[in-house]
Design an enzyme around this catalytic site. Structure first.
Site, PDB file in Angstrom:
ATOM      1  CG  ASN A  99      -0.424  -0.063   2.497  1.00 54.43           C
ATOM      2  OD1 ASN A  99       0.676  -0.594   2.692  1.00 54.43           O
ATOM      3  ND2 ASN A  99      -1.115   0.484   3.464  1.00 54.43           N
ATOM      4  N   GLY A 172       2.404  -5.793   7.312  1.00 52.50           N
ATOM      5  CA  GLY A 172       1.350  -6.413   6.504  1.00 52.50           C
ATOM      6  C   GLY A 172       0.143  -6.776   7.360  1.00 52.50           C
ATOM      7  CB  SER A 173      -2.693  -8.949   6.584  1.00 50.85           C
ATOM      8  OG  SER A 173      -1.986 -10.119   6.221  1.00 50.85           O
ATOM      9  CD  GLU A 194       5.184  -1.044  12.758  1.00 53.83           C
ATOM     10  OE1 GLU A 194       4.071  -0.493  12.683  1.00 53.83           O
ATOM     11  OE2 GLU A 194       6.014  -0.746  13.637  1.00 53.83           O
ATOM     12  CB  CYS A 228      -1.949   0.311   8.155  1.00 47.22           C
ATOM     13  SG  CYS A 228      -0.627   1.502   8.383  1.00 47.22           S
ATOM     14  CD  GLU A 318      -6.710  -3.428   8.040  1.00 42.20           C
ATOM     15  OE1 GLU A 318      -6.274  -4.576   8.208  1.00 42.20           O
ATOM     16  OE2 GLU A 318      -5.985  -2.456   7.798  1.00 42.20           O
TER      17      GLU A 318
HETATM   18  P1  NAD Z   1      -0.038  -9.071   3.357  1.00 42.19           P
HETATM   19  O1  NAD Z   1       0.108  -9.544   4.756  1.00 42.19           O
HETATM   20  O2  NAD Z   1      -0.936  -9.814   2.453  1.00 42.19           O
HETATM   21  O3  NAD Z   1       1.393  -9.052   2.618  1.00 42.19           O
HETATM   22  C1  NAD Z   1       2.531  -8.449   3.181  1.00 42.19           C
HETATM   23  C2  NAD Z   1       3.781  -9.178   2.703  1.00 42.19           C
HETATM   24  O4  NAD Z   1       3.721 -10.534   3.136  1.00 42.19           O
HETATM   25  C3  NAD Z   1       3.962  -9.200   1.190  1.00 42.19           C
HETATM   26  O5  NAD Z   1       5.320  -8.968   0.882  1.00 42.19           O
HETATM   27  C4  NAD Z   1       3.540 -10.607   0.802  1.00 42.19           C
HETATM   28  O6  NAD Z   1       4.250 -11.112  -0.304  1.00 42.19           O
HETATM   29  C5  NAD Z   1       3.863 -11.421   2.041  1.00 42.19           C
HETATM   30  N1  NAD Z   1       2.924 -12.533   2.228  1.00 42.19           N
HETATM   31  C6  NAD Z   1       1.600 -12.555   1.879  1.00 42.19           C
HETATM   32  N2  NAD Z   1       1.050 -13.738   2.222  1.00 42.19           N
HETATM   33  C7  NAD Z   1       2.027 -14.481   2.797  1.00 42.19           C
HETATM   34  C8  NAD Z   1       2.075 -15.789   3.350  1.00 42.19           C
HETATM   35  N3  NAD Z   1       0.995 -16.570   3.374  1.00 42.19           N
HETATM   36  N4  NAD Z   1       3.236 -16.229   3.862  1.00 42.19           N
HETATM   37  C9  NAD Z   1       4.340 -15.442   3.859  1.00 42.19           C
HETATM   38  N5  NAD Z   1       4.363 -14.195   3.324  1.00 42.19           N
HETATM   39  C10 NAD Z   1       3.223 -13.699   2.791  1.00 42.19           C
HETATM   40  O7  NAD Z   1      -0.441  -7.540   3.483  1.00 42.19           O
HETATM   41  P2  NAD Z   1      -0.775  -6.519   2.317  1.00 42.19           P
HETATM   42  O8  NAD Z   1      -2.056  -6.915   1.676  1.00 42.19           O
HETATM   43  O9  NAD Z   1       0.414  -6.318   1.448  1.00 42.19           O
HETATM   44  O10 NAD Z   1      -0.991  -5.172   3.163  1.00 42.19           O
HETATM   45  C11 NAD Z   1      -2.204  -4.860   3.777  1.00 42.19           C
HETATM   46  C12 NAD Z   1      -2.183  -5.093   5.263  1.00 42.19           C
HETATM   47  O11 NAD Z   1      -1.015  -4.539   5.827  1.00 42.19           O
HETATM   48  C13 NAD Z   1      -3.331  -4.409   5.973  1.00 42.19           C
HETATM   49  O12 NAD Z   1      -3.834  -5.280   6.957  1.00 42.19           O
HETATM   50  C14 NAD Z   1      -2.699  -3.184   6.620  1.00 42.19           C
HETATM   51  O13 NAD Z   1      -3.363  -2.716   7.756  1.00 42.19           O
HETATM   52  C15 NAD Z   1      -1.334  -3.691   6.929  1.00 42.19           C
HETATM   53  N6  NAD Z   1      -0.368  -2.601   6.968  1.00 42.19           N
HETATM   54  C16 NAD Z   1       0.177  -2.242   8.154  1.00 42.19           C
HETATM   55  C17 NAD Z   1       1.060  -1.182   8.210  1.00 42.19           C
HETATM   56  C18 NAD Z   1       1.692  -0.740   9.502  1.00 42.19           C
HETATM   57  O14 NAD Z   1       2.621   0.064   9.434  1.00 42.19           O
HETATM   58  N7  NAD Z   1       1.234  -1.205  10.643  1.00 42.19           N
HETATM   59  C19 NAD Z   1       1.395  -0.496   7.047  1.00 42.19           C
HETATM   60  C20 NAD Z   1       0.829  -0.898   5.848  1.00 42.19           C
HETATM   61  C21 NAD Z   1      -0.051  -1.965   5.814  1.00 42.19           C
END
Ligand code: NAD
Length: 442
Positions: A99, A172-173, A194, A228, A318
């Site tokens: 994002n 990430g999530s 995060e 996020c 979310e």
């Molecule tokens: P995501 O968790 O799907 O992906 C994040 C990373 O993890 C990517 O590089 C992806 O390739 C990897 N990944 C995905 N699935 C995986 C798996 N099963 N096993 C290992 N690695 C995997 O998240 P997203 O869709 O890229 O981002 C959105 C989420 O991130 C939202 O929930 C948002 O709130 C959160 N977010 C948090 C912050 C923060 O600073 N706290 C900032 C941005 C986004």
């Protein structure tokens, strides 16, 4: 190349990184546009400029942050001088989301390099243009044995997680955060997670409604709601709802015009999977504004939903998109019942002129961070730690805390030899009463 011990080398590579980012800024902004039509203004403000400013601040302060810090000694150890040494963890893995794909890969990378680590970054596969330019810049800047970018999706991520690391920094999530934590636990690797959550935005009867609407519209619809710390849902005092909705609609039109799909200032949804997820969240009979969608263009307009049920999809998870549910409350108990239905959020916003009400909510609820009478902007102060709590994350960074995140804090007591008090040594006979007196006095 002694990045572990030579602070001059770390500084030099960070300066090179700054040069390469500034030189390629237009290409980075274009990559962000190509990935999901991120508006140029938002790309500069929240991605390139944010990273450049972080980089400059790190280069300026690195020597100070890396220096062993002398702390007040404990009288028990007299005579001694006591220090905290900042030791690089070693091999660091950074996994970042799509994002804010440039900022959320680069800022942890900058801190990890500043702290003297060997770094591997896995950017998101959902933003291939930005990931490619990150890889190019890193390749041009760093020796391959110092910093590398590994591009790829889930499979690549899992392969990396199966290796042994000295620190893992994941953004990430929540669900993937749990996968990362499990993998890290295998080797007791420390982590920063995060993550995200459902961020409440409470508006009470004393709030400046027009200004609140303006600031909420900005924080919610920047990056098309894919932030996020965007307000996830509004909780407004019941009597204020009608006026507030009028102001919200006015502000949306002021920001993006009447034909929002033609606005250069409104981003698109990242991919079909997320578009479908968001499209299904929109309860058509509860729309009070927006609700226009176009699958081919991955477009969803800013959409206001009135009083959805807490069991509906939009209130179960979310949102992470341009849909804003508006719920009402009459008593503080109503607020409590809604907020405590969810895990601890990453952010919390309160719009109120009533200081004691705002203070009460800040102290009553646990959340990562937030703002009173604004949204999102707490992210921008380098002196404020940024991170979640509970399910919204573990650890925090920004400014010096980023450097500290990637450093083991090693405690050292340097004992003086000119005096050696006999009290602690065996045989202990007859010493207990005196040591108790000394400990009481200390
Ligand atoms: P995501 O968790 O799907 O992906 C994040 C990373 O993890 C990517 O590089 C992806 O390739 C990897 N990944 C995905 N699935 C995986 C798996 N099963 N096993 C290992 N690695 C995997 O998240 P997203 O869709 O890229 O981002 C959105 C989420 O991130 C939202 O929930 C948002 O709130 C959160 N977010 C948090 C912050 C923060 O600073 N706290 C900032 C941005 C986004």
């Amino acid at each position: 190349m002694d990045y572990k011990n030579d602070i001059g080398y770390r500084k030099q590579t960070l300066k090179k990184l700054l040069y390469n980012i500034q030189k390629n800024e237009d290409l980075i902004v274009k990559a962000l546009y190509d990935d999901f039509k991120k508006p140029e203004f938002e790309a500069v403000l929240t991605e390139t400029n944010y990273v450049i400013s972080d980089l400059k601040d790190t280069i300026k302060n690195i020597s100070k942050w890396a220096k062993p810090k002398r702390v007040f000694p404990s009288l028990l150890n007299f005579p001694s001088t006591d220090y905290i040494y900042k030791e690089p963890y070693g091999r660091v893995l950074i996994i970042s989301p799509w994002n804010y794909p440039f900022q959320l890969a680069l800022c942890p990378l900058i801190a990890a390099v500043a702290a003297g680590n060997k770094v591997t970054v896995k950017p998101s596969e959902l933003t291939p243009h930005t990931s490619a330019i990150i890889a190019k810049i890193v390749e041009k800047t760093f020796h391959i044995n110092h910093v590398e970018v590994v591009e790829g999706g889930v499979e690549v991520s899992n392969k990396l997680l199966a290796e042994r690391w000295d620190y893992i920094f994941f953004t990430g999530s929540v669900s993937v955060g749990k996968i990362v934590a499990k993998a890290a636990a295998e080797n007791l690797t420390p982590v920063t997670l995060e993550l995200g959550g459902k961020n409440p935005c409470v508006v009470d009867e004393s709030a400046d409604l027009k200004l609140a609407a303006k600031r909420i519209v900005w924080g919610k619809f920047i990056n098309a709601g894919q932030t996020c710390i965007a307000p996830d849902y509004i909780l407004i005092q019941k009597n204020m709802k009608v006026n507030f909705i009028t102001f919200l609609i006015e502000e949306i039109i002021k920001a993006y015009g009447k034909k929002i799909d033609k606005s250069p200032d409104f981003a698109r949804i990242i991919n079909t999977k997320n578009w479908v997820r968001l499209d299904q969240m929109i309860e058509r009979d509860k729309i009070i504004f927006g609700g226009e969608t176009n699958h081919d263009k991955l477009y969803i307009s800013p959409t206001l939903i009135e009083e959805p049920s807490l069991e509906s999809a939009v209130m179960r998870e979310e949102i992470f998109g341009p849909i804003l549910p508006i719920l009402t409350y009459e008593t503080e108990n109503d607020i409590h019942n809604i907020i405590t239905k969810y895990e601890k959020p990453l952010a919390f916003y309160i719009f109120s002129e009533n200081n004691s009400f705002a203070k009460k909510l800040i102290q009553k609820y646990s959340f990562g961070g937030g703002a009173v009478n604004d949204t999102v902007i707490h992210f921008s102060n380098k002196r404020l730690p940024f991170g979640g709590v509970g399910q919204s994350g573990i650890g925090a960074y920004h400014g010096q805390m980023s450097f500290d995140t990637f450093s083991h804090h090693k405690s050292i007591v340097k004992k003086g030899n000119w005096l050696d008090l006999p009290m602690r040594y065996a045989p202990y006979k007859d010493k207990l009463a005196s040591i108790k007196r000394i400990l009481d006095w200390l």
